[in-house]
Structures are given as C-alpha cells and as structure tokens.
Design an enzyme around this catalytic site. Sequence first.
Site, PDB file in Angstrom:
ATOM      1  N   GLY A  76       0.136   8.809   9.464  1.00 17.97           N
ATOM      2  CA  GLY A  76       0.015   8.871   8.016  1.00 17.97           C
ATOM      3  C   GLY A  76       0.393  10.202   7.415  1.00 17.97           C
ATOM      4  N   LYS A 122       3.518   4.326  18.237  1.00 19.81           N
ATOM      5  CA  LYS A 122       3.524   5.723  17.796  1.00 19.81           C
ATOM      6  C   LYS A 122       3.709   6.678  18.968  1.00 19.81           C
ATOM      7  CE  LYS A 122       0.454   4.455  13.992  1.00 19.81           C
ATOM      8  NZ  LYS A 122      -0.948   4.476  13.506  1.00 19.81           N
ATOM      9  N   GLY A 172      -3.370   4.945   4.736  1.00 17.61           N
ATOM     10  CA  GLY A 172      -3.750   4.944   3.333  1.00 17.61           C
ATOM     11  C   GLY A 172      -2.556   5.189   2.433  1.00 17.61           C
ATOM     12  N   ASP A 209      -0.294  -0.822  18.152  1.00 16.80           N
ATOM     13  CA  ASP A 209       0.079   0.118  17.092  1.00 16.80           C
ATOM     14  C   ASP A 209       0.169   1.535  17.649  1.00 16.80           C
ATOM     15  OD1 ASP A 209       0.144   0.860  14.042  1.00 16.80           O
ATOM     16  OD2 ASP A 209      -1.445   2.108  14.899  1.00 16.80           O
ATOM     17  N   GLU A 249      -7.395  -5.525   9.970  1.00 20.45           N
ATOM     18  CA  GLU A 249      -6.747  -6.736   9.480  1.00 20.45           C
ATOM     19  C   GLU A 249      -7.524  -7.972   9.930  1.00 20.45           C
ATOM     20  OE1 GLU A 249      -4.180  -6.678   7.528  1.00 20.45           O
ATOM     21  OE2 GLU A 249      -3.618  -4.564   7.714  1.00 20.45           O
ATOM     22  N   THR A 299       0.824  -1.211   0.000  1.00 15.30           N
ATOM     23  CA  THR A 299       0.000   0.000   0.000  1.00 15.30           C
ATOM     24  C   THR A 299       0.856   1.258   0.000  1.00 15.30           C
ATOM     25  OG1 THR A 299      -1.785  -1.135   1.169  1.00 15.30           O
ATOM     26  CG2 THR A 299      -1.760   1.264   1.270  1.00 15.30           C
ATOM     27  N   GLU A 314       8.826  10.353   9.325  1.00 14.00           N
ATOM     28  CA  GLU A 314       7.556  11.083   9.473  1.00 14.00           C
ATOM     29  C   GLU A 314       6.350  10.177   9.245  1.00 14.00           C
ATOM     30  OE1 GLU A 314       5.138  13.480  10.554  1.00 14.00           O
ATOM     31  OE2 GLU A 314       6.801  14.796  10.027  1.00 14.00           O
ATOM     32  N   GLY A 319     -12.032  -3.451   4.962  1.00 10.07           N
ATOM     33  CA  GLY A 319     -10.590  -3.311   4.812  1.00 10.07           C
ATOM     34  C   GLY A 319      -9.955  -2.352   5.792  1.00 10.07           C
TER      35      GLY A 319
END
Length: 427
Positions: free
Chosen positions: A129, A202, A299, A198, A187, A10, A124, A184
């Site tokens: 994202g 971060k 994304g 996750d 997961e 992706t 970054e 989607g």
Amino acid sequence: MQIGICGLGTVGSGAFNLLAGNRDEIYRRTAVEIRVVQVGCRRDHPDCDLSATNVTRDIFEVVNNPEVDIVLELIGGTDDALKLVLAAVRNGKHVVTANKALIAEHGSEIFSAAAGMGVQLRYEAAIAGGIPVVKAVREGLAANRIEWIAGIINGTSNYILTEMARPGSNLDFADVLKEAQNLGYAEADPTFDVEGIDAAHKLTILSSIAFGVPLRFDDIYTEGISAITAGDISYAGELGYAIRHLGITRRVGDAVELRVHPCLVPQDQMLARVNGVMNAVMAGSDQAGPTMYYGAGAGSGPTASAVIADVIDIIRSDGIHNVANLGFLPEAIQSKPVLNIEEVTGSAYLRMVVADKAGVMAKISTILSQHGISIEALMQKETHGEDAHVVIITNEVLEKSLNAAIRELSSLEESMAEVARIRIADL
C-alpha cells in the site's frame, strides 16, 4: 500530463480524489498540471465528483483515447488487466498499476512490451500500500548486496493473528475471520489473504527486485494461517514469541529461498510488534544492515498515494535514464534456482496432542533424536481429559529431516492428532 483511470473502486476513487485534493502540492513538486481526462468504470463512485470528467463504461476506450498520456490500471484481476495494460503499451502510453498478481504472474511479458515501445510501467502500489518499499529496495538500497527480505505484507492475516493474541480473547481463527469480514478487513471469500496467495504475489516481486532474479511466482512455497489455533498463540507467547504470517526470501549459495508461511517471531523483534492491518518489510543488506519499512498496507488513501507517486516519477523522468523495472538491467537478470522447502534449514515449533501416559515423552525424544533433531525447549500442558499437549522448540534442522520426524510422530499410537508445525523466523 493527462491521465486515464481504469477502475473506480477503493484505489481508483482514492487516486481520483488525491489528484484533486493535492493538486497544488503536486504542482509544486513537478511544475506540471496533472489532469484526469477520462475514467473507465462499471459504476460511478459516490465519493467522486465526476461532473467535469469524461466517463465511459468501456475501459478499453480509455487506453485507446489519444488524449491519455498515462493509464492507471486499477481494475484488479489478471485476464482483463493484462489485455488492458498490453493495449495501453501498444498505444505508446505509460502505465501505473496497483496489481500485484498481474506483475508477479505476467511482469516479464509486460516489462518487455513496455521496453519495446519506450514507455514506463510502474507498480509501487502493488506491494504494501502506502509504504514505498519498492523504491526503498530497488533504489534506496541500490548500492547494497541484499541478503534477505522478510515482511508482513497482508493486513488481513496480520489482523486475524493480532486479534487472536489479544489478552483474554481466546478466539480461534474462524471466529476472528468472521469479525474481520464484518469489519471489511476480509473479503467474503478470504482465500487469497488467509492462505497466503496475496502475500506470495508481493514476495515474488520483492525477491526479484532484491536479487535481480526472474519473477518466479509458480515456484513459491505458500502456507496460510487457517490451521493456527488459540492454543498455538498462547503457547508461543509463553515461550517468548508472537505468531506472524511472513513472506521470506533470502540468498542461499547459488539459490534463493522464496516462501510464505506462519512464523514464530521473538517478541523483542520489531516484526512481532506490527499489529492489526499494518504492514512491515525488513531488508538485510551488506552495507546498510537491517532496515525496516512500516505503514498502512492497504486502503484508499495509502494505496492512492503510491499510485500517484508513480505518476510523479514518470513526469520527472527524462525518458532515457529510467530506473529498470526490477532494479537490475534486463540483460543482468540472473536465473537462480528456488530452493525447495524441504532443503530449507531452520528451527521449528511443534505441537502434539498425545495420550497422557508413561513412556510417551521417551518415544517422542527417541524419534527426534533418530532424525538428528535436538530440542531447545519443551513444554507439556495437562488437559482436563486423558490427553496432553506437548510443545517443542527444535534447534536448527533440515526441513526434510523434520518432515520425516513429523510423519513418524503423527503415526504414534499415542498421538491423538496430526503434529502441528510452525517455523521460527531467524532474521
């Protein structure tokens, strides 16, 4: 400037296509032609025209390619990624990565290796994202003493909580998770997202660039959203709150709080209005005050935007006056203890299922009082059976005291289930 891309999923495909699609715009900003000379991937991506690109199935061929100046590590994971990045650094190549787990768990080793070789490592895209939050905190707020950071930094969890709160949905966690997987957004194995891992990766990085402390992923308190019920969403709404999964880090004396968990956020605060898969990060600092950064947290396009922005930063750098990896000079990084969650002070939402009979509320009040806990709001919801839901908002209390009270409340003869607790965000 010649680029080697490792991983064409992706993010990798997004970076490849962005460089092709925005080539002229990027040249106007840099006066440098950026060319992808090699791509290492297991399989070609259907959206990428690789006809004029050298493609290899061996990602290590990319980092050993003498033509490559900058390696984009976009394979994910930590084991192979760590080997790949260290090999690239040893070969004198700059590295751009979108890998939050790699930085949170191995950043110190990688930064040291990069400094030793005089190359740059940029990340970054590892956080939120397309939101340039690393640059905002590390550089935009560089003149400030940052006091706290709080953010919605996982889109999957935020989507689930938003959908559970949609008027008339009355859906529980499992129902919305299945929907998120079908769309989607989640997961097949959603553990990293819904259990907060996750977000913890971060937040570990954000804490370090905010306070100039070492990366301390192993010390972060992490709690997911799987125990949140439709009832909790509804009760929180009645009391004027939305439930959001937050990462929070703040200075507390000589220590640092570092925690990821669900929170009740007052509905009039901006974070309560961040819906769906969007991300948002707030930073509180002494001069700029509270600032907020909002946008797409994942994304292909948004994440690729952050990746290529890092490439452009490397091109613009003179190789001497580079921004330090964590924003503070390496020798100025200060080790501070991470506050144990039991030492955190704050308000909380408690939900109990109890036998609906006389004297229960008196027992609950007595237990809370014995532990020094005062009640700000109380709500009792009758059910159709013999049970009742009791919802309590406490005033500020030490977590250790609240834990002791919760254990005692759960052991009451009239208690029909474990007491649910959701912390309240005080931003």
